[in-house]
Design a protein around this motif. Structure first.
Motif, PDB file in Angstrom:
ATOM      1  N   GLU A 162       0.870  -1.180   0.000  1.00 54.41           N
ATOM      2  CA  GLU A 162       0.000   0.000   0.000  1.00 54.41           C
ATOM      3  C   GLU A 162       0.904   1.226   0.000  1.00 54.41           C
ATOM      4  N   GLY A 163       0.940   1.932  -1.109  1.00 54.14           N
ATOM      5  CA  GLY A 163       1.858   3.041  -1.261  1.00 54.14           C
ATOM      6  C   GLY A 163       3.235   2.554  -1.669  1.00 54.14           C
ATOM      7  N   LEU A 164       4.075   3.489  -2.103  1.00 52.16           N
ATOM      8  CA  LEU A 164       5.436   3.117  -2.487  1.00 52.16           C
ATOM      9  C   LEU A 164       6.190   2.591  -1.275  1.00 52.16           C
ATOM     10  N   PRO A 165       6.883   1.463  -1.395  1.00 53.86           N
ATOM     11  CA  PRO A 165       7.746   1.018  -0.294  1.00 53.86           C
ATOM     12  C   PRO A 165       8.909   1.984  -0.128  1.00 53.86           C
ATOM     13  N   ILE A 166       9.370   2.159   1.087  1.00 56.92           N
ATOM     14  CA  ILE A 166      10.383   3.177   1.334  1.00 56.92           C
ATOM     15  C   ILE A 166      11.703   2.919   0.603  1.00 56.92           C
ATOM     16  N   PRO A 167      12.106   1.654   0.327  1.00 60.58           N
ATOM     17  CA  PRO A 167      13.339   1.488  -0.459  1.00 60.58           C
ATOM     18  C   PRO A 167      13.259   2.066  -1.866  1.00 60.58           C
ATOM     19  N   SER A 168      12.044   2.387  -2.329  1.00 65.67           N
ATOM     20  CA  SER A 168      11.911   3.007  -3.650  1.00 65.67           C
ATOM     21  C   SER A 168      12.603   4.362  -3.705  1.00 65.67           C
ATOM     22  N   SER A 169      12.936   4.923  -2.537  1.00 65.14           N
ATOM     23  CA  SER A 169      13.644   6.210  -2.513  1.00 65.14           C
ATOM     24  C   SER A 169      15.005   6.118  -3.178  1.00 65.14           C
ATOM     25  N   LEU A 170      15.498   4.906  -3.415  1.00 68.66           N
ATOM     26  CA  LEU A 170      16.755   4.769  -4.144  1.00 68.66           C
ATOM     27  C   LEU A 170      16.619   5.299  -5.567  1.00 68.66           C
ATOM     28  N   GLY A 171      15.394   5.391  -6.067  1.00 72.28           N
ATOM     29  CA  GLY A 171      15.183   6.052  -7.348  1.00 72.28           C
ATOM     30  C   GLY A 171      15.595   7.512  -7.290  1.00 72.28           C
ATOM     31  N   LEU A 172      15.283   8.173  -6.178  1.00 69.99           N
ATOM     32  CA  LEU A 172      15.705   9.563  -5.980  1.00 69.99           C
ATOM     33  C   LEU A 172      17.221   9.648  -5.836  1.00 69.99           C
ATOM     34  N   VAL A 173      17.806   8.663  -5.149  1.00 62.69           N
ATOM     35  CA  VAL A 173      19.262   8.634  -5.002  1.00 62.69           C
ATOM     36  C   VAL A 173      19.932   8.504  -6.368  1.00 62.69           C
ATOM     37  N   ALA A 174      19.327   7.698  -7.257  1.00 68.31           N
ATOM     38  CA  ALA A 174      19.865   7.550  -8.611  1.00 68.31           C
ATOM     39  C   ALA A 174      19.831   8.879  -9.360  1.00 68.31           C
ATOM     40  N   VAL A 175      18.735   9.634  -9.193  1.00 65.61           N
ATOM     41  CA  VAL A 175      18.640  10.953  -9.829  1.00 65.61           C
ATOM     42  C   VAL A 175      19.717  11.887  -9.278  1.00 65.61           C
ATOM     43  N   LEU A 176      19.904  11.877  -7.967  1.00 65.10           N
ATOM     44  CA  LEU A 176      20.933  12.722  -7.362  1.00 65.10           C
ATOM     45  C   LEU A 176      22.324  12.331  -7.852  1.00 65.10           C
ATOM     46  N   SER A 177      22.546  11.033  -8.050  1.00 63.28           N
ATOM     47  CA  SER A 177      23.840  10.564  -8.560  1.00 63.28           C
ATOM     48  C   SER A 177      24.098  11.115  -9.957  1.00 63.28           C
ATOM     49  N   TYR A 178      23.055  11.140 -10.765  1.00 62.15           N
ATOM     50  CA  TYR A 178      23.188  11.701 -12.118  1.00 62.15           C
ATOM     51  C   TYR A 178      23.522  13.184 -12.054  1.00 62.15           C
ATOM     52  N   TRP A 179      22.879  13.904 -11.156  1.00 61.13           N
ATOM     53  CA  TRP A 179      23.180  15.324 -10.987  1.00 61.13           C
ATOM     54  C   TRP A 179      24.636  15.533 -10.600  1.00 61.13           C
ATOM     55  N   VAL A 180      25.106  14.726  -9.663  1.00 63.28           N
ATOM     56  CA  VAL A 180      26.493  14.877  -9.200  1.00 63.28           C
ATOM     57  C   VAL A 180      27.451  14.611 -10.350  1.00 63.28           C
ATOM     58  N   ARG A 181      27.144  13.587 -11.130  1.00 62.35           N
ATOM     59  CA  ARG A 181      28.016  13.261 -12.268  1.00 62.35           C
ATOM     60  C   ARG A 181      28.070  14.406 -13.267  1.00 62.35           C
ATOM     61  N   ARG A 182      26.949  15.095 -13.468  1.00 59.90           N
ATOM     62  CA  ARG A 182      26.910  16.216 -14.414  1.00 59.90           C
ATOM     63  C   ARG A 182      27.344  17.532 -13.794  1.00 59.90           C
ATOM     64  N   GLY A 183      27.619  17.529 -12.506  1.00 55.77           N
ATOM     65  CA  GLY A 183      28.024  18.762 -11.844  1.00 55.77           C
ATOM     66  C   GLY A 183      26.873  19.675 -11.489  1.00 55.77           C
ATOM     67  N   TRP A 184      25.652  19.130 -11.448  1.00 56.68           N
ATOM     68  CA  TRP A 184      24.471  19.934 -11.130  1.00 56.68           C
ATOM     69  C   TRP A 184      24.248  19.955  -9.612  1.00 56.68           C
ATOM     70  N   VAL A 185      25.195  20.527  -8.922  1.00 58.11           N
ATOM     71  CA  VAL A 185      25.130  20.612  -7.467  1.00 58.11           C
ATOM     72  C   VAL A 185      25.445  22.040  -7.032  1.00 58.11           C
ATOM     73  N   GLU A 186      25.108  22.336  -5.802  1.00 56.96           N
ATOM     74  CA  GLU A 186      25.385  23.665  -5.242  1.00 56.96           C
ATOM     75  C   GLU A 186      26.890  23.922  -5.249  1.00 56.96           C
ATOM     76  N   GLY A 187      27.270  25.092  -5.735  1.00 61.77           N
ATOM     77  CA  GLY A 187      28.683  25.441  -5.801  1.00 61.77           C
ATOM     78  C   GLY A 187      29.323  25.141  -7.130  1.00 61.77           C
ATOM     79  N   LYS A 188      28.612  24.407  -8.009  1.00 61.93           N
ATOM     80  CA  LYS A 188      29.130  24.137  -9.351  1.00 61.93           C
ATOM     81  C   LYS A 188      28.157  24.724 -10.365  1.00 61.93           C
TER      82      LYS A 188
END
Length: 237
Positions: free
Chosen positions: A167-193
Motif C-alpha cells: 500500500e503506497g510506495l515502499p520506502i526502499p523506492s527512494s533509491l530512485g531519488l538517489v539515482a537521480v541525485l547521482s546523475y546530478w552529481v556526475r553532471r556537476g548539477w550541485v550547489e557550488g558548481k
C-alpha cells in the motif's frame, strides 16, 4: 522491508509471549546483543550503511570533497542488499525474533528515509522550504513503515503467505531519488558548481529568505505522498 512481516503476524499469537519472556529473562551485561540472531546482525548492517551515508554527507559539507558525496550516494544501495539478505538469512536459519522485525523497519528509515534526504541537502536542497519538503519525506516514510507493520495482516496473501502488494510506495523506492541525485552529481548539477536543475524560485519575501525553494524539491514531497497513499497499490515482485 526485507524481513517478512507476514511470518511475524502469523506467529505473534503463538510465539509472542515466549519471545517477550526471552528478553525479560535475559540478565547480565550485553544480554541484548547475546539475544541477536544472525538475521538481526544483517539488518543492523543495513542501518550501519545508512548511518555512514549520513556522516559522509556531513563530511562533504565540511570538506567539499566529492569522494564523500559519492560514498553517501552509494551506501544506501549497500543497505538495500542487506535489506534483501536479512529475510533470506532468517528463512535459511529458520529463526526470527520480534526484535529483528522492529529492527528491520528502523534500519529502513535510516537508510532509505533519512540518508537520501541528507544527501539531497548536501547536493544543494538547503533552503527553508527545501528542508520542509525533505522533513515531510522522512516523516511520511516513518508513517508508511508504521502503517505497514500495523496493517500487513489485512493485506491479501499469496500461497506462500506473503503480501500480494504494497500500500503506497515502499520506502526502499527512494533509491530512485538517489539515482537521480547521482546523475546530478556526475553532471556537476550541485550547489557550488553548475547549480541545481530548475534553479531557485522565490515564492515570497526577498531573495535569499525563507520564501526561496528549488522546484525540484517538490519531487520529494510527491514521493512522500505516494508512500503514504492508501489507494496506490504496488505489486510485490
Amino acid at each position: 522491508m526485507g524481513r517478512s512481516k507476514a511470518s511475524r503476524v502469523n506467529g505473534n499469537s503463538e510465539h509472542g509471549g515466549n519471545a517477550l519472556q526471552q528478553y525479560n529473562d535475559s540478565d547480565g551485561h550485553f544480554s541484548l546483543v547475546r539475544n541477536f540472531r544472525l538475521a538481526d546482525l544483517v539488518t543492523i548492517m543495513n542501518g550501519v550503511c545508512g548511518s555512514f551515508s549520513i556522516f559522509s554527507s556531513a563530511q562533504y559539507l565540511l570538506t567539499n570533497d566529492c569522494d564523500y558525496l559519492w560514498w553517501a550516494l552509494a551506501l544506501p544501495l549497500a543497505g538495500l542488499m542487506f535489506d534483501f539478505m536479512d529475510g533470506k538469512v532468517a528463512r535459511w536459519r529458520k529463526s526470527s525474533s520480534m526484535l529483528g522485525q522492529e529492527l528491520d523497519s528502523l534500519a529502513d528509515l535510516v537508510s532509505f528515509g533519512v540518508a537520501p534526504a541528507v544527501v539531497a541537502f548536501a547536493v544543494g536542497l538547503r533552503t527553508y522550504l527545501d528542508t520542509v519538503c525533505l522533513t515531510g519525506f522522512i516523516c511520511c516514510g516513518l508513517a508508511r513503515l508504521a502503517r505497514f507493520n500495523a496493517t500487513v495482516a489485512l493485506i491479501p496473501k499469496d500461497t506462500a503467505g506473503k503480501a500480494r502488494y504494497f500500500e503506497g510506495l515502499p520506502i526502499p523506492s527512494s533509491l530512485g531519488l538517489v539515482a537521480v541525485l547521482s546523475y546530478w552529481v556526475r553532471r556537476g548539477w550541485v550547489e557550488g558548481k553548475q547549480g541545481i536543475p530548475g534553479g531557485l524560485v522565490t515564492l515570497w519575501g526577498p531573495p535569499g529568505g525563507r520564501g526561496d525553494i528549488h522546484p525540484v524539491s517538490v519531487i520529494f514531497g510527491l514521493w512522500a505522498a505516494a508512500m503514504v497513499s492508501k489507494t496506490l497499490r504496488v505489486p510485490k515482485l
